[in-house]
Write an enzyme that holds these catalytic residues in place. Sequence first.
Site, PDB file in Angstrom:
ATOM      1  NE  ARG A  59      -7.753 -17.937-139.899  1.00  0.00           N
ATOM      2  CZ  ARG A  59      -8.350 -18.471-140.778  1.00  0.00           C
ATOM      3  NH1 ARG A  59      -8.761 -19.773-140.391  1.00  0.00           N
ATOM      4  NH2 ARG A  59      -8.618 -18.291-141.990  1.00  0.00           N
ATOM      5  CE  LYS A 116      -8.080 -47.915-123.198  1.00  0.00           C
ATOM      6  NZ  LYS A 116      -8.798 -48.490-124.329  1.00  0.00           N
ATOM      7  CD  GLU A 138      -8.577 -52.296-124.553  1.00  0.00           C
ATOM      8  OE1 GLU A 138      -9.075 -51.382-125.192  1.00  0.00           O
ATOM      9  OE2 GLU A 138      -7.775 -52.741-123.938  1.00  0.00           O
ATOM     10  CE  LYS A 167      -7.372 -43.242-129.129  1.00  0.00           C
ATOM     11  NZ  LYS A 167      -6.937 -44.441-129.860  1.00  0.00           N
ATOM     12  CG  ASP A 185      -8.517 -52.723-128.582  1.00  0.00           C
ATOM     13  OD1 ASP A 185      -8.976 -51.815-129.333  1.00  0.00           O
ATOM     14  OD2 ASP A 185      -7.439 -52.761-128.387  1.00  0.00           O
TER      15      ASP A 185
END
Length: 277
Positions: free
Chosen positions: A99, A166, A196, A134, A217
């Site tokens: 597994r 950002k 960004e 992410k 963006d």
Amino acid sequence: MLHPLTVEPIVRAALAEDLGRAGDITTDSIIPAGAVATARIAARKDGRVAGLEAALIAFRLLDPDIAVALERIDGEDVPPGGTIATLTGKARALLTAERTALNLMGRLSGIATATRALVREVEGTKARIVCTRKTTPGLRVLEKHAVKLGGGFNHRFGLDDAVLIKDNHIAVAGGVRPAVERVRAAIGHMVKVEVEVDTLDQLDELLGLPVDVVLLDNMDPDTLRRAVRMVDGRLLTEASGNVTLATVRAIAETGVDMISCGWLTHSAPNLDLGLDM
């Protein structure tokens, strides 16, 4: 190829999580300690193989003498029903590691397969498909490697190897210019700086500042085209937001250099794999 020293601690932790306090009480109760068996890892759907090294480490940690015959290697495609590897060794090791090995390999092969699909969609353009931060905590090095096996490229690995200013940084700093000026005063000359922007007005302000990459963006294709013309090769351009198999071609045709896609590492479906004794 990832170095085993990078991968082994991740696999050890996954095995320890599964074995818990008492080990594999099912397998150890049923299977004699000296039993030997052969198992076949196969794909149940078409896909791109990734994570094979991690899977083999799982088996070898429990049986260092396991014999492995590879039919495919990481980065190769496998059809439905296609064999990836055949393993012969202690039956207990094969069953106990199954597994953990399939969890890792299915996850990573799913990422590589999804990346492959996006890369194929942008063929003939200059756009590169890149991943983001992410990622699953603890699995970043493996997931980013899977993106490369799918034909994509890696963005920064963490907060320490490149600057990405950002919208929230800009808001707190009081604007694009002060954010860039503070970063440039603090970092070394080898560090790349990306900023960004959400609008063409922000982009216009940015073009006079010492940055290397602009992140465009959530812009529609027409706005992206205008942005690429404004940049005119002075910066690398990266598009992000609303990137799917249905939209990625139109985004690539705007002329951007890179297209970043977070769902590759946070939402790509596992590739269905099985281990049959």
